[in-house]
Design a protein around this motif. Structure first.
Motif, short mmCIF file in Angstrom:
data_model
loop_
_atom_site.label_atom_id
_atom_site.label_comp_id
_atom_site.label_asym_id
_atom_site.label_seq_id
_atom_site.Cartn_x
_atom_site.Cartn_y
_atom_site.Cartn_z
N PRO A 228 -11.03 20.65 77.61
CA PRO A 228 -10.48 19.58 78.47
C PRO A 228 -10.12 20.05 79.87
O PRO A 228 -10.32 19.32 80.85
N ASP A 231 -13.82 21.27 81.72
CA ASP A 231 -14.89 20.28 81.82
C ASP A 231 -14.40 18.94 82.38
O ASP A 231 -15.12 18.30 83.15
N GLN A 232 -13.20 18.51 82.00
CA GLN A 232 -12.74 17.18 82.40
C GLN A 232 -11.83 17.22 83.62
O GLN A 232 -11.97 16.41 84.53
N LYS A 234 -11.71 19.75 85.75
CA LYS A 234 -12.39 20.53 86.80
C LYS A 234 -11.46 21.60 87.37
O LYS A 234 -11.34 21.78 88.58
N ASN A 259 -4.49 17.46 89.21
CA ASN A 259 -5.11 17.95 87.98
C ASN A 259 -4.65 19.36 87.64
O ASN A 259 -4.57 19.72 86.46
N SER A 263 -2.84 20.29 84.10
CA SER A 263 -3.38 21.32 83.22
C SER A 263 -2.32 22.36 82.88
O SER A 263 -2.23 22.82 81.73
N ARG A 284 -4.04 12.85 80.04
CA ARG A 284 -4.56 11.49 80.12
C ARG A 284 -3.56 10.51 80.70
O ARG A 284 -3.95 9.58 81.42
#
Length: 417
Positions: A228, A231-232, A234, A259, A263, A284
């Motif tokens: 996650p 890939d999602q 970045k 992001n 993370s 999310r």
């Protein structure tokens, strides 16, 4: 003598006419000096600080400020996000050095709270100024006296200020309409900035420490964490074996700078003891948080009293903890004397109140995470005698009884999923 005098005057007139002709031919024709030529080619700067309460209005009105300054005053302008300052400087085509100061005064007036439609008049009219003073410069007032003075200045709904504001807006209405026409025609269309462009190309880092007891679970669940994040979101992620830290950094294709923090929060939640399937919700949803506290923050307990409090929090086979999680839509981790709660702000508050009641000694059967809200709403409606309110209270009482029945069933025969 007359003939000699006449001859002499004719010769003088001829010489003077020749001199005027030569001087007019040799007279230089200089163009007006530009701003950078007046200062010997040196660029002139101005900086205007942005107060915290004007940062959001500045973002919304940026293009209305940028257009008149850049296109009409020929002055470069940019926002220094790190220093929270608006920076202005002259260009090679700036027609007048005073344009720089006018632009700085225009931006400063906006920071003081003036609307753009009013402050833009400082760019057009030379006889406009901004003067500031405080109420205490006139009279020393405190408390309610100060509040009443401010109320007299504003009036009801700001009516005392409307007449003066109307006069000013009438004076600059024509000028502002021209400025809006020009700025709308020249308004650029920029694409959204990416994460590395917001930070002037600098890579942003985050590091999350790995506790010794979470090192083996991290090795087992590494690919579930790596997927996650890389890939999602970045965001680059790696494990520093020497420093026992998980390192994250932005990439050139990271779509949003937030992001990186999401993370880091996701990895930190896993280190606190949450499962990957629960912690991944932090990537999310924006309204999820992790709150931590210790038992000693609620009540100082030692020895067997502390052990019994931890037992009341978990319950037999974890039934109490699972019941609170399901009823409040949260996830709870009890790590020795530390408690971590994952969920929304309102749900965390309900779960925390329930856990605090257990720590203080309440039996598990009497803890109702939602009971207080229902009791408060029922008590507030007893003073009304209308039929609608009576029906509403009856429905709430039925809901409370149904909730108590469900909670007792969960406490007696709960099977964790």
């Amino acid at each position: 003598m007359e003939s000699d005098k006449g001859t002499t005057s004719m010769e003088i007139e001829k010489v003077q006419s020749d001199a005027n002709r030569v001087s007019s031919a040799l007279k230089p024709n200089f163009e007006p000096l530009k701003a950078h030529e007046i200062s010997d080619g040196q660029v002139q700067f101005r900086k205007v600080s942005v107060p915290p309460h004007r940062y959001t209005p500045l973002k919304k009105a940026w293009m209305e400020i940028y257009g008149p300054v850049y296109d009409q005053m020929k002055v470069d302008i940019r926002m220094n996000l790190k220093g929270r300052k608006v920076e202005l400087k002259t260009r090679s085509d700036t027609p007048d050095i005073s344009n720089l100061q006018k632009s700085a005064d225009f931006v400063h007036a906006f920071m003081l709270g003036f609307d753009v439609i009013d402050a833009v008049a400082l760019l057009r009219l030379d006889e406009l100024y901004v003067e500031s003073f405080e109420i205490k410069d006139v009279k020393t007032l405190r408390g309610e006296h100060l509040s009443r003075a401010i109320g007299r200045l504003s009036g009801k709904g700001g009516l005392n200020m409307e007449s003066d504001k109307g006069t000013t807006s009438m004076e600059i209405e024509k000028v502002q309409s021209d400025a809006n026409r020009v700025s709308s025609a020249l308004k650029p269309n920029f694409e959204p900035l990416k994460a590395h462009e917001i930070s002037d190309g600098q890579v942003q880092f985050r590091k999350v420490s790995v506790p010794p007891h979470r090192y083996t679970p991290l090795k087992k669940a590494w690919m579930e964490i790596y997927g996650p994040v890389y890939d999602q979101m970045k965001v680059d992620i790696r494990m520093n074996l020497k420093g026992r830290k998980v390192e994250l950094k932005t990439r050139s294709d990271t779509p949003d700078i937030s992001n990186l923090q999401k993370s880091a929060d996701f990895v930190h939640a896993f280190m606190l003891g949450f499962d990957v399937i629960d912690a991944v919700a932090l990537l999310r949803l924006d309204e999820l948080y992790v709150e931590s506290f210790e038992i000693k923050d609620v009540k100082t307990l030692r020895g067997e009293h502390l052990s019994r409090a931890i037992g009341r929090l978990s319950g037999k086979g974890g039934k109490t903890k699972f019941a609170i999680e399901n009823s409040t839509k949260t996830r709870i981790v009890i790590a020795d004397t530390k408690i971590h709660i994952l969920g929304s702000f309102a749900n965390i508050k309900i779960a925390r109140d329930s856990l605090c009641s257990l720590i203080l000694g309440s039996p598990a059967g009497k803890v109702k995470p939602l009971g207080e809200d229902h009791d408060a709403s029922s008590a507030s409606g007893t003073s009304s005698n209308t039929g609608a309110v009576v029906n509403e209270l009856a429905a709430e009482d039925m809901a409370v009884e149904l909730y108590n029945l469900q909670l007792q069933m969960m406490m007696t025969s709960f099977k964790p999923i």
